[in-house]
Write a protein that holds these residues in place. Structure first.
Motif, mmCIF file in Angstrom:
data_model
loop_
_atom_site.group_PDB
_atom_site.id
_atom_site.type_symbol
_atom_site.label_atom_id
_atom_site.label_comp_id
_atom_site.label_asym_id
_atom_site.label_seq_id
_atom_site.Cartn_x
_atom_site.Cartn_y
_atom_site.Cartn_z
ATOM 1 N N ASP A 149 0.657 -1.266 0.027
ATOM 2 C CA ASP A 149 -0.060 -0.046 -0.044
ATOM 3 C C ASP A 149 0.791 1.250 -0.096
ATOM 4 O OD1 ASP A 149 1.091 -0.308 2.498
ATOM 5 O OD2 ASP A 149 -0.942 0.094 3.660
ATOM 6 N N GLY A 150 2.025 1.014 -0.528
ATOM 7 C CA GLY A 150 2.957 2.201 -0.496
ATOM 8 C C GLY A 150 2.794 3.304 -1.685
ATOM 9 N N ARG A 151 3.414 4.310 -1.417
ATOM 10 C CA ARG A 151 3.336 5.586 -2.386
ATOM 11 C C ARG A 151 4.713 5.734 -3.153
ATOM 12 N NH1 ARG A 151 -1.451 5.141 -1.543
ATOM 13 N NH2 ARG A 151 -2.893 6.724 -1.170
ATOM 14 N N LEU A 152 4.339 5.989 -4.454
ATOM 15 C CA LEU A 152 5.551 6.478 -5.225
ATOM 16 C C LEU A 152 5.259 7.804 -5.659
ATOM 17 C CD1 LEU A 152 8.135 5.936 -7.263
ATOM 18 C CD2 LEU A 152 6.664 4.654 -8.935
ATOM 19 N N VAL A 183 -3.028 -0.696 -8.123
ATOM 20 C CA VAL A 183 -4.251 -1.097 -8.307
ATOM 21 C C VAL A 183 -4.024 -2.264 -8.851
ATOM 22 C CG1 VAL A 183 -6.456 -0.503 -9.262
ATOM 23 C CG2 VAL A 183 -5.079 1.484 -8.121
ATOM 24 N N GLY A 184 -4.251 -3.431 -8.310
ATOM 25 C CA GLY A 184 -4.140 -4.540 -9.267
ATOM 26 C C GLY A 184 -2.469 -4.631 -9.491
ATOM 27 N N ASN A 209 5.473 -3.795 -18.198
ATOM 28 C CA ASN A 209 5.676 -4.774 -19.090
ATOM 29 C C ASN A 209 5.227 -6.139 -18.665
ATOM 30 O OD1 ASN A 209 6.840 -3.021 -20.825
ATOM 31 N ND2 ASN A 209 8.994 -3.458 -20.169
ATOM 32 N N GLY A 210 4.339 -6.651 -19.006
ATOM 33 C CA GLY A 210 3.921 -8.001 -18.896
ATOM 34 C C GLY A 210 2.405 -7.892 -17.982
ATOM 35 N N SER A 211 2.031 -6.830 -17.562
ATOM 36 C CA SER A 211 0.735 -6.743 -16.702
ATOM 37 C C SER A 211 -0.332 -6.592 -17.683
ATOM 38 C CB SER A 211 0.840 -5.315 -16.207
ATOM 39 O OG SER A 211 0.947 -4.310 -16.935
ATOM 40 N N ASP A 212 -1.755 -7.071 -17.479
ATOM 41 C CA ASP A 212 -2.762 -7.160 -18.162
ATOM 42 C C ASP A 212 -3.295 -5.485 -18.270
ATOM 43 O OD1 ASP A 212 -2.918 -9.876 -18.453
ATOM 44 O OD2 ASP A 212 -4.014 -9.798 -16.424
ATOM 45 N N HIS A 213 -3.355 -5.235 -19.525
ATOM 46 C CA HIS A 213 -3.921 -3.702 -19.831
ATOM 47 C C HIS A 213 -5.460 -3.598 -19.963
ATOM 48 C CE1 HIS A 213 0.183 -3.581 -21.961
ATOM 49 N NE2 HIS A 213 0.431 -3.504 -20.820
ATOM 50 N N ASP A 214 -5.870 -2.644 -19.076
ATOM 51 C CA ASP A 214 -7.183 -2.359 -19.461
ATOM 52 C C ASP A 214 -7.232 -0.889 -19.346
ATOM 53 O OD1 ASP A 214 -10.064 -2.434 -19.462
ATOM 54 O OD2 ASP A 214 -10.079 -2.779 -17.098
ATOM 55 N N PHE A 215 -6.859 -0.071 -20.467
ATOM 56 C CA PHE A 215 -6.786 1.155 -20.660
ATOM 57 C C PHE A 215 -7.991 1.978 -20.597
ATOM 58 C CE2 PHE A 215 -2.849 0.190 -23.568
ATOM 59 C CZ PHE A 215 -2.285 -0.036 -22.594
ATOM 60 N N PRO A 216 -8.136 3.117 -19.825
ATOM 61 C CA PRO A 216 -9.368 3.911 -19.852
ATOM 62 C C PRO A 216 -9.653 4.407 -21.327
ATOM 63 C CG PRO A 216 -7.872 4.654 -18.139
ATOM 64 C CD PRO A 216 -6.943 3.727 -18.989
ATOM 65 N N GLN A 217 -11.097 4.204 -21.668
ATOM 66 C CA GLN A 217 -11.283 4.834 -23.035
ATOM 67 C C GLN A 217 -10.950 6.154 -23.296
ATOM 68 O OE1 GLN A 217 -15.550 4.531 -23.690
ATOM 69 N NE2 GLN A 217 -15.605 5.053 -25.774
ATOM 70 N N GLY A 218 -10.178 6.304 -24.770
ATOM 71 C CA GLY A 218 -9.790 7.672 -25.208
ATOM 72 C C GLY A 218 -8.547 8.117 -24.374
#
Length: 408
Positions: free
Chosen positions: A188-191, A209-210, A380-389
């Motif tokens: 739960d850290g912050r970058l 997030v995931g 790299n290697g993560s599942d992509h679920d890009f926001p629309q637009g």
């Protein structure tokens, strides 16, 4: 433990410190009690280059150069107080937490030590031995030597023996996010990182997030670029000016063929009105990030002495090129009725560059002159679920997406 009185110890230094903090609170850079106490406690003058006066040390808006290269370019600096405050607030630190700082000058590490308190841990790293030597000496002299660990390292790679920390704060401009940074973070850290996105930098606070990172806040900023294995060089294209000067275009994403630009500064001047006004005193920094997201051929501009562009007034170092060899840059000028100012696309060559810039100015205005909704990083290697637009920017270690409101 603080040792303010061992330095300027004077009423003048204490007064300068209080006035700086008051300004930072009034501007919204400082919002928490812990950060306010830290800025009231740390003697900035103890970390400044020799000969720095108090007015410079406590100017809330300006960085101070700590080291320059053989060409006089700043390669390390002590960040301006306002951005130090914003970034520490972005990290959401609390007493007892652990922090890794990447890019060491000593001063920011002392502030972090005050925020996390005696029960916390602060590790600061830098790739330059001159910087780490100076930081260690200043921290010792200011009374923070036992509370901050200074390491010489290239933070593109994991820091041996560090383990997990609650926050990673990067104080150099980074083009990418290497896995080492997130590997050192607690779940739960912050970058917090000044991330360069197609030539435009924002201090972005990320959380997991995931399998990817999502922003929690963004702040306008500027930092000297990263050195070492994480260094990234944008491409520079030089346009010769008919008056023997040079205009330099800096690209993050280089157009496939720049040869049509040859001789463009000798072509007819162009100017297109956008019809988008500029309210007095209003910031339009988000337009620059909009350009970086959506304007084809986007670039930064530097005009050398003697060029027609350098002698012009009221323009900004952002432009665009088109495949047809035209070039446009962002400027402002009086509205037709003379009651205010509006955005202009000025340039050279009758082509698509100017119309493309005007189209994006108008689109940004029609969307309500928005700030970005969020920035995300997809390793790299993560599942992509890009926001629309969303705009998608390719990096070495993953992809960055910039999401904007879709309606005015």
């Amino acid at each position: 433990m603080t040792t303010v009185d061992s330095f300027a110890g004077s009423d003048e230094a204490s007064r300068a410190r209080r006035e700086m903090v008051d300004k930072l609170v009034a501007s919204g850079a400082i919002t928490s009690g812990g950060v306010k106490r830290a800025f009231r406690s740390v003697p900035r003058e103890a970390f400044m280059p020799e000969g720095t006066d108090l007015a410079t040390a406590y100017n809330p808006n300006d960085a101070v150069a700590a080291k320059t290269d053989q060409h006089g370019r700043t390669v390390s600096s002590l960040s301006a107080p306002f951005i130090q405050a914003y970034m520490i607030e972005q990290a959401e630190l609390a007493p007892g937490m652990s922090v890794l700082e990447i890019g060491s000058g000593g001063l920011n590490a002392a502030l972090l030590a005050e925020v996390v308190g005696p029960g916390g841990r602060v590790v600061t790293v830098d790739i330059d031995p001159d910087i780490t030597t100076n930081a260690s000496a200043a921290l010792d002299a200011a009374g923070y030597g036992s509370r901050v660990e200074v390491l010489l390292a290239d933070a593109e790679h994991p820091i041996p023996g560090l383990g997990e920390v609650d926050a990673v704060i990067v104080t150099v401009g980074s083009w990418d996010i290497p896995p080492a940074w997130t590997d050192h973070l607690t779940p739960d850290g912050r970058l917090v990182v000044p991330l360069r996105m197609n030539n435009i930098t924002r201090s972005v606070a990320f959380r997991r997030v995931g399998g990817h990172l999502e922003s929690t806040s963004l702040v306008v900023c500027g930092f000297v670029p990263m050195q070492g294995d994480g260094e990234h060089h944008e491409r520079i294209f030089e346009l010769p000016d008919p008056h023997d000067g040079t205009v330099k275009l800096q690209f993050d994403v280089t157009p496939k063929d720049l040869s049509p630009l040859d001789g463009v500064l000798g072509k007819a001047r162009t100017e297109l009105r956008s019809g988008v006004d500029i309210p007095r005193g209003a910031s339009f920094a988000d337009l620059h990030l909009w350009f970086a997201s959506f304007l084809p051929g986007f670039c930064r501009i530097a005009a050398g002495e003697g060029t027609e562009l350098a002698e012009e007034r009221r323009w900004f170092p952002f432009g665009a090129v088109a495949d047809d060899g035209s070039f446009a840059y962002l400027a402002i000028g009086p509205t037709l009725d003379g009651t205010g100012d509006e955005f202009l696309a000025r340039g050279w060559g009758e082509g698509d560059a100017g119309p493309a810039m005007v189209t994006q100015i108008q689109a940004w205005a029609a969307a309500g002159r928005p700030q970005p909704d969020s920035v995300a990083f997809w390793p790299n290697g993560s599942d992509h679920d890009f926001p629309q637009g969303a705009a998608v920017l390719e990096k070495r270690h993953g992809l960055v997406t910039i999401s904007w409101p879709t309606t005015p």
